[in-house]
Write a protein that holds these residues in place. Sequence first.
Motif, PDB file in Angstrom:
ATOM      1  N   SER A  24       0.839  -1.198   0.000  1.00  0.00           N
ATOM      2  CA  SER A  24       0.000   0.000   0.000  1.00  0.00           C
ATOM      3  C   SER A  24       0.875   1.249   0.000  1.00  0.00           C
ATOM      4  O   SER A  24       0.514   2.248  -0.615  1.00  0.00           O
ATOM      5  CB  SER A  24      -0.969  -0.010   1.178  1.00  0.00           C
ATOM      6  OG  SER A  24      -0.280   0.143   2.396  1.00  0.00           O
ATOM      7  N   ALA A  25       2.034   1.211   0.651  1.00  0.00           N
ATOM      8  CA  ALA A  25       2.943   2.359   0.628  1.00  0.00           C
ATOM      9  C   ALA A  25       3.463   2.579  -0.791  1.00  0.00           C
ATOM     10  O   ALA A  25       3.554   3.719  -1.263  1.00  0.00           O
ATOM     11  CB  ALA A  25       4.096   2.140   1.599  1.00  0.00           C
ATOM     12  N   ARG A  26       3.790   1.493  -1.484  1.00  0.00           N
ATOM     13  CA  ARG A  26       4.270   1.589  -2.863  1.00  0.00           C
ATOM     14  C   ARG A  26       3.166   2.149  -3.760  1.00  0.00           C
ATOM     15  O   ARG A  26       3.418   3.017  -4.607  1.00  0.00           O
ATOM     16  CB  ARG A  26       4.710   0.212  -3.355  1.00  0.00           C
ATOM     17  CG  ARG A  26       5.494   0.261  -4.639  1.00  0.00           C
ATOM     18  CD  ARG A  26       6.036  -1.095  -5.056  1.00  0.00           C
ATOM     19  NE  ARG A  26       6.566  -1.851  -3.935  1.00  0.00           N
ATOM     20  CZ  ARG A  26       6.204  -3.096  -3.652  1.00  0.00           C
ATOM     21  NH1 ARG A  26       5.310  -3.726  -4.381  1.00  0.00           N
ATOM     22  NH2 ARG A  26       6.743  -3.748  -2.629  1.00  0.00           N
ATOM     23  N   GLU A  27       1.942   1.664  -3.581  1.00  0.00           N
ATOM     24  CA  GLU A  27       0.821   2.181  -4.373  1.00  0.00           C
ATOM     25  C   GLU A  27       0.609   3.658  -4.107  1.00  0.00           C
ATOM     26  O   GLU A  27       0.316   4.427  -5.019  1.00  0.00           O
ATOM     27  CB  GLU A  27      -0.453   1.408  -4.042  1.00  0.00           C
ATOM     28  CG  GLU A  27      -0.527   0.033  -4.647  1.00  0.00           C
ATOM     29  CD  GLU A  27      -1.811  -0.684  -4.275  1.00  0.00           C
ATOM     30  OE1 GLU A  27      -2.398  -0.376  -3.221  1.00  0.00           O
ATOM     31  OE2 GLU A  27      -2.223  -1.557  -5.039  1.00  0.00           O
ATOM     32  N   GLN A  28       0.756   4.061  -2.856  1.00  0.00           N
ATOM     33  CA  GLN A  28       0.588   5.463  -2.489  1.00  0.00           C
ATOM     34  C   GLN A  28       1.656   6.319  -3.172  1.00  0.00           C
ATOM     35  O   GLN A  28       1.354   7.397  -3.700  1.00  0.00           O
ATOM     36  CB  GLN A  28       0.696   5.611  -0.976  1.00  0.00           C
ATOM     37  CG  GLN A  28      -0.220   6.628  -0.393  1.00  0.00           C
ATOM     38  CD  GLN A  28      -0.229   6.534   1.128  1.00  0.00           C
ATOM     39  OE1 GLN A  28       0.587   5.862   1.746  1.00  0.00           O
ATOM     40  NE2 GLN A  28      -1.151   7.211   1.739  1.00  0.00           N
ATOM     41  N   GLU A  29       2.904   5.857  -3.186  1.00  0.00           N
ATOM     42  CA  GLU A  29       3.978   6.596  -3.848  1.00  0.00           C
ATOM     43  C   GLU A  29       3.706   6.723  -5.339  1.00  0.00           C
ATOM     44  O   GLU A  29       3.906   7.796  -5.923  1.00  0.00           O
ATOM     45  CB  GLU A  29       5.321   5.898  -3.635  1.00  0.00           C
ATOM     46  CG  GLU A  29       5.862   6.011  -2.237  1.00  0.00           C
ATOM     47  CD  GLU A  29       7.120   5.182  -2.034  1.00  0.00           C
ATOM     48  OE1 GLU A  29       7.660   4.649  -3.042  1.00  0.00           O
ATOM     49  OE2 GLU A  29       7.564   5.069  -0.884  1.00  0.00           O
ATOM     50  N   ALA A  31       0.797   6.690  -6.809  1.00  0.00           N
ATOM     51  CA  ALA A  31      -0.320   7.617  -6.992  1.00  0.00           C
ATOM     52  C   ALA A  31       0.176   9.063  -6.875  1.00  0.00           C
ATOM     53  O   ALA A  31      -0.240   9.932  -7.645  1.00  0.00           O
ATOM     54  CB  ALA A  31      -1.414   7.346  -5.961  1.00  0.00           C
ATOM     55  N   GLU A  32       1.078   9.324  -5.925  1.00  0.00           N
ATOM     56  CA  GLU A  32       1.638  10.670  -5.779  1.00  0.00           C
ATOM     57  C   GLU A  32       2.444  11.057  -7.006  1.00  0.00           C
ATOM     58  O   GLU A  32       2.377  12.204  -7.466  1.00  0.00           O
ATOM     59  CB  GLU A  32       2.502  10.748  -4.528  1.00  0.00           C
ATOM     60  CG  GLU A  32       1.708  10.724  -3.241  1.00  0.00           C
ATOM     61  CD  GLU A  32       2.599  10.649  -2.008  1.00  0.00           C
ATOM     62  OE1 GLU A  32       3.821  10.867  -2.122  1.00  0.00           O
ATOM     63  OE2 GLU A  32       2.058  10.366  -0.927  1.00  0.00           O
TER      64      GLU A  32
END
Length: 64
Positions: A24-29, A31-32
Motif C-alpha cells: 500500500s505504501a508503494r501504491e501510495q507513492e 499515486a503521488e
Amino acid sequence: MIGPEDYLPPGQEEHLERVVLEWSAREQEEAEERRGRLARMLREHRARLYIIRRCVVMLLCHHD
C-alpha cells in the motif's frame, strides 16, 4: 469467520501484514507520482494556452 490465523503457518501473519503495508505504501507513492506528472502537464498546458492567447491578442491588436 475464517481469518489468516486459520490457514497461515505460525509467524506468517506478521509477514503478510508487513507485505500488505509495503504494497500500500508503494501504491501510495505511485499515486503521488501520477498526481505530480498530471500537475506538471496541466501547468505546461496552461502556460502554452497563455502564450497562444497573448500571441492572438498581439496579432489582432497590431496596427500598421
